[in-house]
Design a protein around this motif. Structure first.
Motif, PDB file in Angstrom:
ATOM      1  N   ALA A 133       0.865  -1.186   0.000  1.00  0.00           N
ATOM      2  CA  ALA A 133       0.000   0.000   0.000  1.00  0.00           C
ATOM      3  C   ALA A 133       0.900   1.233   0.000  1.00  0.00           C
ATOM      4  CB  ALA A 133      -0.894  -0.006   1.234  1.00  0.00           C
ATOM      5  N   ALA A 134       0.437   2.296  -0.656  1.00  0.00           N
ATOM      6  CA  ALA A 134       1.299   3.468  -0.809  1.00  0.00           C
ATOM      7  C   ALA A 134       0.588   4.760  -0.426  1.00  0.00           C
ATOM      8  CB  ALA A 134       1.796   3.569  -2.240  1.00  0.00           C
ATOM      9  N   LEU A 135       1.362   5.663   0.125  1.00  0.00           N
ATOM     10  CA  LEU A 135       0.934   7.025   0.393  1.00  0.00           C
ATOM     11  C   LEU A 135       1.744   7.914  -0.545  1.00  0.00           C
ATOM     12  CD1 LEU A 135      -0.494   9.203   2.120  1.00  0.00           C
ATOM     13  CD2 LEU A 135       1.490   9.095   3.665  1.00  0.00           C
ATOM     14  N   ASP A 136       1.066   8.579  -1.476  1.00  0.00           N
ATOM     15  CA  ASP A 136       1.759   9.478  -2.391  1.00  0.00           C
ATOM     16  C   ASP A 136       2.155  10.735  -1.635  1.00  0.00           C
ATOM     17  OD1 ASP A 136       1.481   7.823  -4.644  1.00  0.00           O
ATOM     18  OD2 ASP A 136      -0.537   8.569  -5.010  1.00  0.00           O
ATOM     19  N   ILE A 137       3.439  11.050  -1.680  1.00  0.00           N
ATOM     20  CA  ILE A 137       3.953  12.220  -0.969  1.00  0.00           C
ATOM     21  C   ILE A 137       4.158  13.382  -1.921  1.00  0.00           C
ATOM     22  CG2 ILE A 137       5.867  13.134   0.397  1.00  0.00           C
ATOM     23  CD1 ILE A 137       6.177  10.265   1.521  1.00  0.00           C
ATOM     24  N   ALA A 138       4.830  13.132  -3.043  1.00  0.00           N
ATOM     25  CA  ALA A 138       5.111  14.217  -3.981  1.00  0.00           C
ATOM     26  C   ALA A 138       5.325  13.675  -5.382  1.00  0.00           C
ATOM     27  CB  ALA A 138       6.357  14.985  -3.545  1.00  0.00           C
ATOM     28  N   ASN A 139       5.054  14.550  -6.365  1.00  0.00           N
ATOM     29  CA  ASN A 139       5.377  14.284  -7.758  1.00  0.00           C
ATOM     30  C   ASN A 139       6.089  15.530  -8.254  1.00  0.00           C
ATOM     31  OD1 ASN A 139       5.404  14.123 -10.602  1.00  0.00           O
ATOM     32  ND2 ASN A 139       3.673  12.723 -10.567  1.00  0.00           N
ATOM     33  N   MET A 140       7.381  15.404  -8.508  1.00  0.00           N
ATOM     34  CA  MET A 140       8.195  16.548  -8.910  1.00  0.00           C
ATOM     35  C   MET A 140       8.688  16.321 -10.330  1.00  0.00           C
ATOM     36  SD  MET A 140      10.200  16.960  -5.273  1.00  0.00           S
ATOM     37  CE  MET A 140      10.439  15.196  -5.085  1.00  0.00           C
ATOM     38  N   ASN A 141       8.001  16.944 -11.272  1.00  0.00           N
ATOM     39  CA  ASN A 141       8.381  16.818 -12.684  1.00  0.00           C
ATOM     40  C   ASN A 141       8.491  15.367 -13.135  1.00  0.00           C
ATOM     41  OD1 ASN A 141       8.557  19.658 -13.022  1.00  0.00           O
ATOM     42  ND2 ASN A 141      10.588  19.625 -12.095  1.00  0.00           N
ATOM     43  N   GLY A 142       7.502  14.552 -12.759  1.00  0.00           N
ATOM     44  CA  GLY A 142       7.469  13.157 -13.189  1.00  0.00           C
ATOM     45  C   GLY A 142       8.249  12.187 -12.318  1.00  0.00           C
ATOM     46  N   ILE A 143       8.837  12.675 -11.230  1.00  0.00           N
ATOM     47  CA  ILE A 143       9.520  11.810 -10.273  1.00  0.00           C
ATOM     48  C   ILE A 143       8.637  11.717  -9.031  1.00  0.00           C
ATOM     49  CG2 ILE A 143      11.585  11.441  -8.859  1.00  0.00           C
ATOM     50  CD1 ILE A 143      12.074  11.287 -11.910  1.00  0.00           C
TER      51      ILE A 143
ATOM     52  N   HIS B 243      11.204  -7.196 -10.908  1.00  0.00           N
ATOM     53  CA  HIS B 243      10.887  -6.185 -11.907  1.00  0.00           C
ATOM     54  C   HIS B 243      12.119  -5.371 -12.269  1.00  0.00           C
ATOM     55  CE1 HIS B 243      10.596  -3.940  -8.136  1.00  0.00           C
ATOM     56  NE2 HIS B 243      10.727  -2.820  -8.834  1.00  0.00           N
ATOM     57  N   VAL B 244      11.997  -4.665 -13.370  1.00  0.00           N
ATOM     58  CA  VAL B 244      13.018  -3.736 -13.841  1.00  0.00           C
ATOM     59  C   VAL B 244      12.303  -2.420 -14.100  1.00  0.00           C
ATOM     60  CG1 VAL B 244      14.680  -3.213 -15.672  1.00  0.00           C
ATOM     61  CG2 VAL B 244      14.372  -5.578 -14.911  1.00  0.00           C
ATOM     62  N   ASN B 245      12.774  -1.346 -13.479  1.00  0.00           N
ATOM     63  CA  ASN B 245      12.158  -0.040 -13.676  1.00  0.00           C
ATOM     64  C   ASN B 245      12.624   0.586 -14.994  1.00  0.00           C
ATOM     65  OD1 ASN B 245      12.520  -0.428 -10.573  1.00  0.00           O
ATOM     66  ND2 ASN B 245      10.797   0.941 -10.832  1.00  0.00           N
ATOM     67  N   ASP B 246      11.762   1.447 -15.559  1.00  0.00           N
ATOM     68  CA  ASP B 246      12.128   2.175 -16.779  1.00  0.00           C
ATOM     69  C   ASP B 246      13.220   3.202 -16.499  1.00  0.00           C
ATOM     70  OD1 ASP B 246      10.186   0.781 -18.161  1.00  0.00           O
ATOM     71  OD2 ASP B 246       8.678   2.347 -17.929  1.00  0.00           O
ATOM     72  N   GLY B 247      13.261   3.682 -15.274  1.00  0.00           N
ATOM     73  CA  GLY B 247      14.261   4.675 -14.880  1.00  0.00           C
ATOM     74  C   GLY B 247      14.990   4.213 -13.633  1.00  0.00           C
ATOM     75  N   GLN B 248      15.664   5.148 -13.011  1.00  0.00           N
ATOM     76  CA  GLN B 248      16.376   4.858 -11.773  1.00  0.00           C
ATOM     77  C   GLN B 248      15.383   4.786 -10.604  1.00  0.00           C
ATOM     78  OE1 GLN B 248      20.101   7.432 -11.618  1.00  0.00           O
ATOM     79  NE2 GLN B 248      18.869   8.421 -13.201  1.00  0.00           N
ATOM     80  N   GLU B 249      15.791   4.106  -9.528  1.00  0.00           N
ATOM     81  CA  GLU B 249      14.947   4.002  -8.344  1.00  0.00           C
ATOM     82  C   GLU B 249      15.815   4.114  -7.093  1.00  0.00           C
ATOM     83  OE1 GLU B 249      11.622   1.037  -6.372  1.00  0.00           O
ATOM     84  OE2 GLU B 249      13.097   0.180  -7.732  1.00  0.00           O
ATOM     85  N   VAL B 250      15.313   4.875  -6.136  1.00  0.00           N
ATOM     86  CA  VAL B 250      15.948   4.970  -4.820  1.00  0.00           C
ATOM     87  C   VAL B 250      14.944   4.389  -3.828  1.00  0.00           C
ATOM     88  CG1 VAL B 250      16.812   6.523  -3.033  1.00  0.00           C
ATOM     89  CG2 VAL B 250      17.318   6.986  -5.443  1.00  0.00           C
TER      90      VAL B 250
ATOM     91  N   VAL C 214      10.112   5.219  -1.541  1.00  0.00           N
ATOM     92  CA  VAL C 214      10.564   4.917  -2.901  1.00  0.00           C
ATOM     93  C   VAL C 214      10.466   6.179  -3.758  1.00  0.00           C
ATOM     94  CG1 VAL C 214      10.157   3.516  -4.970  1.00  0.00           C
ATOM     95  CG2 VAL C 214       9.872   2.496  -2.707  1.00  0.00           C
ATOM     96  N   VAL C 215      11.566   6.501  -4.422  1.00  0.00           N
ATOM     97  CA  VAL C 215      11.627   7.638  -5.336  1.00  0.00           C
ATOM     98  C   VAL C 215      11.936   7.070  -6.708  1.00  0.00           C
ATOM     99  CG1 VAL C 215      12.756   9.839  -5.865  1.00  0.00           C
ATOM    100  CG2 VAL C 215      12.503   9.102  -3.476  1.00  0.00           C
ATOM    101  N   GLU C 216      11.028   7.320  -7.686  1.00  0.00           N
ATOM    102  CA  GLU C 216      11.182   6.729  -9.009  1.00  0.00           C
ATOM    103  C   GLU C 216      10.377   7.526 -10.033  1.00  0.00           C
ATOM    104  OE1 GLU C 216       9.609   2.753  -8.665  1.00  0.00           O
ATOM    105  OE2 GLU C 216       7.679   3.481  -7.982  1.00  0.00           O
ATOM    106  N   SER C 217      10.554   7.198 -11.287  1.00  0.00           N
ATOM    107  CA  SER C 217       9.800   7.835 -12.360  1.00  0.00           C
ATOM    108  C   SER C 217       8.321   7.486 -12.222  1.00  0.00           C
ATOM    109  CB  SER C 217      10.290   7.380 -13.729  1.00  0.00           C
ATOM    110  OG  SER C 217      11.631   7.745 -13.928  1.00  0.00           O
ATOM    111  N   GLU C 218       7.466   8.463 -12.467  1.00  0.00           N
ATOM    112  CA  GLU C 218       6.028   8.246 -12.405  1.00  0.00           C
ATOM    113  C   GLU C 218       5.630   7.093 -13.314  1.00  0.00           C
ATOM    114  OE1 GLU C 218       2.009  10.961 -12.702  1.00  0.00           O
ATOM    115  OE2 GLU C 218       3.834  11.644 -13.678  1.00  0.00           O
ATOM    116  N   GLY C 219       4.773   6.208 -12.798  1.00  0.00           N
ATOM    117  CA  GLY C 219       4.290   5.077 -13.579  1.00  0.00           C
ATOM    118  C   GLY C 219       5.176   3.855 -13.546  1.00  0.00           C
ATOM    119  N   SER C 220       6.278   3.896 -12.808  1.00  0.00           N
ATOM    120  CA  SER C 220       7.136   2.710 -12.713  1.00  0.00           C
ATOM    121  C   SER C 220       6.389   1.575 -12.052  1.00  0.00           C
ATOM    122  CB  SER C 220       8.411   3.035 -11.904  1.00  0.00           C
ATOM    123  OG  SER C 220       9.268   3.850 -12.648  1.00  0.00           O
ATOM    124  N   VAL C 221       6.846   0.366 -12.332  1.00  0.00           N
ATOM    125  CA  VAL C 221       6.204  -0.837 -11.782  1.00  0.00           C
ATOM    126  C   VAL C 221       6.453  -0.923 -10.289  1.00  0.00           C
ATOM    127  CG1 VAL C 221       6.158  -3.343 -11.869  1.00  0.00           C
ATOM    128  CG2 VAL C 221       6.485  -2.025 -13.956  1.00  0.00           C
TER     129      VAL C 221
END
Length: 103
Positions: free
Chosen positions: A16-26, A40-47, A96-103
């Motif tokens: 389950a997730a709580l959305d904190i922020a979306n900063m220019n698609g991150i 899984h493999v993300n389309d972008g980087q993930e922290v 988790v910090v990642e590109s919007e829409g990542s798996v």
């Protein structure tokens, strides 16, 4: 402005997730889980930062599966193309910090 007490956050289901922020698609999301995710493999980087609990992170390095235990306060960085899966050891809260829409 938001103040989030991560130790108070729980979910109705694993990951389950709580959305904190979306900063220019991150996106920055707080996850609660007591169950493994899926490979899984993300389309972008993930922290991936463990805020509470412990997580066994499985990942593939040059095609070889490895794992490490992440303690509270530890951070896992997945570069583009890094296959990985998180297995919490009990209940865990993860930022988790990642590109919007990542798996």
């Amino acid at each position: 402005m938001k103040i989030i007490r991560s130790k108070s956050f729980t979910g109705e289901r694993a990951w389950a997730a709580l959305d904190i922020a979306n900063m220019n698609g991150i996106t920055t999301r707080l996850h609660w889980t007591d169950q493994p995710y899926k490979w899984h493999v993300n389309d972008g980087q993930e922290v991936f930062a463990v805020l509470d609990g412990r997580v066994e992170m499985h990942f593939k390095d040059n095609g070889v599966e490895q794992s490490t235990i992440l303690e509270t306060g530890d951070v896992f960085y997945a570069s583009v193309g890094t296959a990985h899966v998180a297995h919490p050891l009990g209940v865990a809260r993860i930022l988790v910090v990642e590109s919007e829409g990542s798996v």
